[in-house]
Design an enzyme around this catalytic site. Structure first.
Site, short mmCIF file in Angstrom:
data_model
loop_
_atom_site.label_atom_id
_atom_site.label_comp_id
_atom_site.label_asym_id
_atom_site.label_seq_id
_atom_site.Cartn_x
_atom_site.Cartn_y
_atom_site.Cartn_z
N CYS A 136 0.84 -1.20 0.00
CA CYS A 136 0.00 0.00 0.00
C CYS A 136 0.88 1.26 0.00
O CYS A 136 1.61 1.49 -0.96
CB CYS A 136 -0.98 -0.02 1.16
SG CYS A 136 -2.32 1.20 1.00
N HIS A 164 -3.91 -4.72 -0.25
CA HIS A 164 -3.49 -5.27 1.03
C HIS A 164 -3.58 -6.79 0.99
O HIS A 164 -4.66 -7.35 1.15
CB HIS A 164 -4.40 -4.74 2.16
CG HIS A 164 -4.15 -3.32 2.52
ND1 HIS A 164 -3.16 -2.94 3.41
CD2 HIS A 164 -4.76 -2.18 2.12
CE1 HIS A 164 -3.17 -1.63 3.54
NE2 HIS A 164 -4.12 -1.14 2.77
N GLU A 195 -2.69 -8.89 3.17
CA GLU A 195 -3.07 -9.42 4.49
C GLU A 195 -4.57 -9.31 4.74
O GLU A 195 -5.09 -9.89 5.70
CB GLU A 195 -2.29 -8.69 5.59
CG GLU A 195 -2.75 -7.29 5.91
CD GLU A 195 -2.31 -6.22 4.93
OE1 GLU A 195 -2.59 -5.04 5.19
OE2 GLU A 195 -1.68 -6.56 3.91
#
Length: 219
Positions: A98, A199, A201
């Site tokens: 990001c 992202h 994650e």
């Protein structure tokens, strides 16, 4: 799975390799999405730790630069760590996530900020004239190239984005792109430096595959 055939995925000089004991070092500079990232690494049983000093950089085989918020503020915080020169000299796999991806570009329109300049592309602001909602928030399809970072990930897989600024598309460094009013780079690579605007994650199984692939890269 290794069936004895050469992988069609390219990594511009990088190859797959076991992670080993060193694991992933996360740059801890006060501008990162560290909790969700470490939770994902824990789910994947990927060893990891925090990088606070230049000496810490040597302890890990892979480095992640996380980041959320304002690129200019993130760059200022990164400067305060004293790690910038050492980061630029790293010869191990590095992944910016990001705002961390934006930091490895050369300039951001957010605060008119000079960044690390590792990947010679610019970070630009989405134009309201495109008739899109800003920030770009939610799931979007990612079209990727045959790169090791995306091995095992379906083309046009959905990933989770939250950003108001984007990396300009440049085919020399682009390894994955997304359309949101215009085409922009969802992932870039220059040598051992990678960046993803989404992202991983927070992107389910596909995102976990990205983190797993990154952890398996070596020079």
């Amino acid at each position: 799975m290794n069936d004895g055939k050469e992988s069609p995925f390219r990594g511009l000089g990088l190859k797959k390799s076991p992670l080993g004991d060193l694991g992933v070092g996360i740059i801890n500079y006060g501008a990162g999405n560290i909790f969700s990232l470490t939770s994902a690494l824990e789910r994947l049983n990927i060893p990891h730790g925090m990088v606070n000093t230049e000496d810490d950089l040597e302890k890990y085989s892979h480095i992640i630069i996380p980041g959320v918020g304002h690129a200019g503020a993130a760059m200022e915080k990164l400067e305060h760590t004293g790690l910038i020169t050492a980061i630029k000299k790293l010869n191990k796999p590095v992944l910016g996530i990001c705002v961390g991806m934006q930091l490895i570009t050369e300039h951001s329109e957010e605060g008119n900020t000079e960044l690390l300049g590792i990947v010679p592309v610019k970070t630009k602001k989405f134009d309201k004239l495109l008739n899109i909602k800003i920030p770009h928030m939610g799931w979007n399809a990612v079209h990727h190239q045959n790169n090791l970072l995306f091995e095992g990930v379906e083309d046009y897989e959905q990933f989770y984005f939250v950003h108001s600024y984007f990396i300009e598309y440049n085919p020399t460094f682009d390894i994955a792109s997304t359309d949101y009013g215009l085409k922009f780079s969802a992932a870039v690579q220059k040598d051992n430096f990678y960046g993803v605007q989404f992202h991983p994650e927070k992107s389910g199984k596909a995102g976990e595959q990205i983190l797993k692939n990154f952890s398996n890269l070596s020079l």
